[in-house]
Write a protein that holds these residues in place. Structure first.
Motif, PDB file in Angstrom:
ATOM      1  N   MET A 121       0.882  -1.286   1.386  1.00 32.12           N
ATOM      2  CA  MET A 121      -0.229  -0.338   1.364  1.00 32.12           C
ATOM      3  C   MET A 121      -0.488   0.141  -0.067  1.00 32.12           C
ATOM      4  O   MET A 121       0.437   0.537  -0.774  1.00 32.12           O
ATOM      5  N   VAL A 122      -1.749   0.089  -0.471  1.00 28.60           N
ATOM      6  CA  VAL A 122      -2.168   0.636  -1.765  1.00 28.60           C
ATOM      7  C   VAL A 122      -3.428   1.456  -1.546  1.00 28.60           C
ATOM      8  O   VAL A 122      -4.436   0.937  -1.046  1.00 28.60           O
ATOM      9  N   LEU A 133      -1.481  -5.889  -7.229  1.00 31.19           N
ATOM     10  CA  LEU A 133      -1.774  -5.216  -8.501  1.00 31.19           C
ATOM     11  C   LEU A 133      -1.853  -3.716  -8.261  1.00 31.19           C
ATOM     12  O   LEU A 133      -2.706  -3.254  -7.510  1.00 31.19           O
ATOM     13  N   VAL A 134      -0.972  -2.978  -8.903  1.00 29.67           N
ATOM     14  CA  VAL A 134      -0.900  -1.531  -8.697  1.00 29.67           C
ATOM     15  C   VAL A 134      -1.157  -0.831 -10.027  1.00 29.67           C
ATOM     16  O   VAL A 134      -0.377  -0.965 -10.975  1.00 29.67           O
ATOM     17  N   ASN A 135      -2.247  -0.086 -10.090  1.00 29.13           N
ATOM     18  CA  ASN A 135      -2.546   0.708 -11.283  1.00 29.13           C
ATOM     19  C   ASN A 135      -1.602   1.895 -11.393  1.00 29.13           C
ATOM     20  O   ASN A 135      -1.029   2.350 -10.399  1.00 29.13           O
ATOM     21  N   ARG A 136      -1.454   2.421 -12.578  1.00 28.69           N
ATOM     22  CA  ARG A 136      -0.678   3.642 -12.739  1.00 28.69           C
ATOM     23  C   ARG A 136      -1.337   4.742 -11.897  1.00 28.69           C
ATOM     24  O   ARG A 136      -2.554   4.852 -11.843  1.00 28.69           O
ATOM     25  N   TYR A 137      -0.515   5.483 -11.214  1.00 23.23           N
ATOM     26  CA  TYR A 137      -0.912   6.601 -10.341  1.00 23.23           C
ATOM     27  C   TYR A 137      -1.508   6.164  -9.004  1.00 23.23           C
ATOM     28  O   TYR A 137      -1.884   7.006  -8.205  1.00 23.23           O
ATOM     29  N   ASP A 138      -1.609   4.859  -8.737  1.00 24.68           N
ATOM     30  CA  ASP A 138      -1.989   4.418  -7.394  1.00 24.68           C
ATOM     31  C   ASP A 138      -0.844   4.735  -6.433  1.00 24.68           C
ATOM     32  O   ASP A 138       0.315   4.388  -6.708  1.00 24.68           O
ATOM     33  N   ILE A 139      -1.158   5.333  -5.302  1.00 22.20           N
ATOM     34  CA  ILE A 139      -0.135   5.672  -4.317  1.00 22.20           C
ATOM     35  C   ILE A 139       0.038   4.468  -3.388  1.00 22.20           C
ATOM     36  O   ILE A 139      -0.927   3.954  -2.830  1.00 22.20           O
ATOM     37  N   HIS A 140       1.283   4.027  -3.223  1.00 28.73           N
ATOM     38  CA  HIS A 140       1.530   2.771  -2.527  1.00 28.73           C
ATOM     39  C   HIS A 140       2.921   2.744  -1.901  1.00 28.73           C
ATOM     40  O   HIS A 140       3.769   3.569  -2.218  1.00 28.73           O
ATOM     41  N   LYS A 141       3.137   1.765  -1.020  1.00 27.57           N
ATOM     42  CA  LYS A 141       4.475   1.515  -0.481  1.00 27.57           C
ATOM     43  C   LYS A 141       4.475   0.212   0.313  1.00 27.57           C
ATOM     44  O   LYS A 141       3.462  -0.176   0.902  1.00 27.57           O
ATOM     45  N   PRO A 142       5.616  -0.484   0.329  1.00 31.95           N
ATOM     46  CA  PRO A 142       5.771  -1.622   1.222  1.00 31.95           C
ATOM     47  C   PRO A 142       6.415  -1.176   2.530  1.00 31.95           C
ATOM     48  O   PRO A 142       7.243  -0.270   2.544  1.00 31.95           O
TER      49      PRO A 142
END
Length: 292
Positions: A48-49, A63-72
């Motif tokens: 999830m991004v 691809l995860v930008n800085r400050y993007d909230i995410h988790k596998p």
């Protein structure tokens, strides 16, 4: 923090991990002060991004930008294999050249809200070969310099794919998401520093505020208020590092009361704005923890 936090260590321009395990615990939503490239090789994983969930296939690149909230979200019944590349903003900026934007793949991901690349036969592609060389290289004379060159070439290949993809753009996998929540996220980002109330949001999107709050929390795992706070604090950190006084940063980032800003900043960063600005002038500037 509430349901998510800043994680990951980065004390170098970039750092590469190759991991394979089955004992992966439940991971919470989190974000980084740096950029992240995640290459998936095996397992059963949904990533999830920023409110969008992707069922990954081997070779997928997140691809995860800085400050993007995410988790596998990982199914522990299968071995989970992946490469993780952390990259500082300063490192990316140092790669910039005439006619070449090293941030392109991340910028496109954010603009298109499409965070996964699917390159056919990634392992056999030039990008895959370069990444494998980075991971398999042994310590020898000049290895640090060689790894830096391999990293720059790998990044170049990803950005070239994004710039010249054309029909290959169709290979970006679809995501599972709620259209209303994605529209809400876009609206919040566009009006981040404005006075946004739950009632105003509900009227803007023609939805019951109670249903909206439940929907947002169910789909993303965090509240609207917490999302706004974290994004504003992330922006505030950037401004503090530019030397802008904390009181002015508070006003510019949508905190119309300094005491509220101070409490929010300490809750998210675990130090005062002044202490943060001073600490980030030191050598260990990209602090955090865990290996997501």
């Amino acid at each position: 923090m509430d349901r998510y936090e800043k994680t990951g260590y980065l004390r170098e321009p970039f750092r590469l991990f190759r991991l394979k395990d089955k004992a992966v615990g439940e991971m919470s939503l989190h974000y980084h002060d740096f950029y992240k490239i995640f290459v998936f090789y095996g397992g059963n994983v949904t990533y999830m991004v920023e409110g969008k969930s992707y069922v990954l296939e081997p070779g997928d690149i997140v691809l995860v930008n800085r400050y993007d909230i995410h988790k596998p979200t990982v199914d522990a019944s299968a071995a989970y294999e992946r490469s993780i590349l952390y990259i500082s903003a300063e490192c990316l900026e140092s790669c910039r050249a005439q006619g070449y934007d090293p941030f392109l793949c991340f910028t496109q991901a954010a603009e298109r809200k499409s965070y996964v690349l699917r390159i056919e036969d990634f392992a056999q592609s030039r990008a895959g070969t370069l990444l494998a060389r980075m991971e398999s290289g042994r310590e020898q004379y000049g290895w640090e310099r060689e790894q830096t060159l391999l990293f720059e070439l790998f990044l170049l290949e990803l950005n070239r794919f994004c710039a010249e993809g054309g029909q290959e753009r169709e290979k970006r996998p679809g995501a599972v998401y709620n259209r209303k929540v994605i529209d809400l996220l876009s609206y919040l980002q566009e009006h981040l520093f404005e006075d946004i109330s739950i009632d105003t949001l509900a009227k803007t999107f023609y939805i019951s505020k109670y249903h909206m709050m439940r929907l947002f929390k169910n789909e993303t795992g965090y509240t609207i208020h917490r999302y706004l706070t974290e994004k504003r604090i992330a922006a505030a950190k950037e401004k503090l590092l530019q030397g802008i006084p904390a009181v002015k940063v508070s006003e510019e980032c949508g905190f119309y009361d300094y005491s509220t800003f101070l409490r929010a900043f300490q809750s998210c960063v675990h130090m005062t704005p002044t202490a943060f600005a001073q600490a980030r002038k030191g050598p260990n500037s990209n602090e955090a923890h865990n290996l997501p």
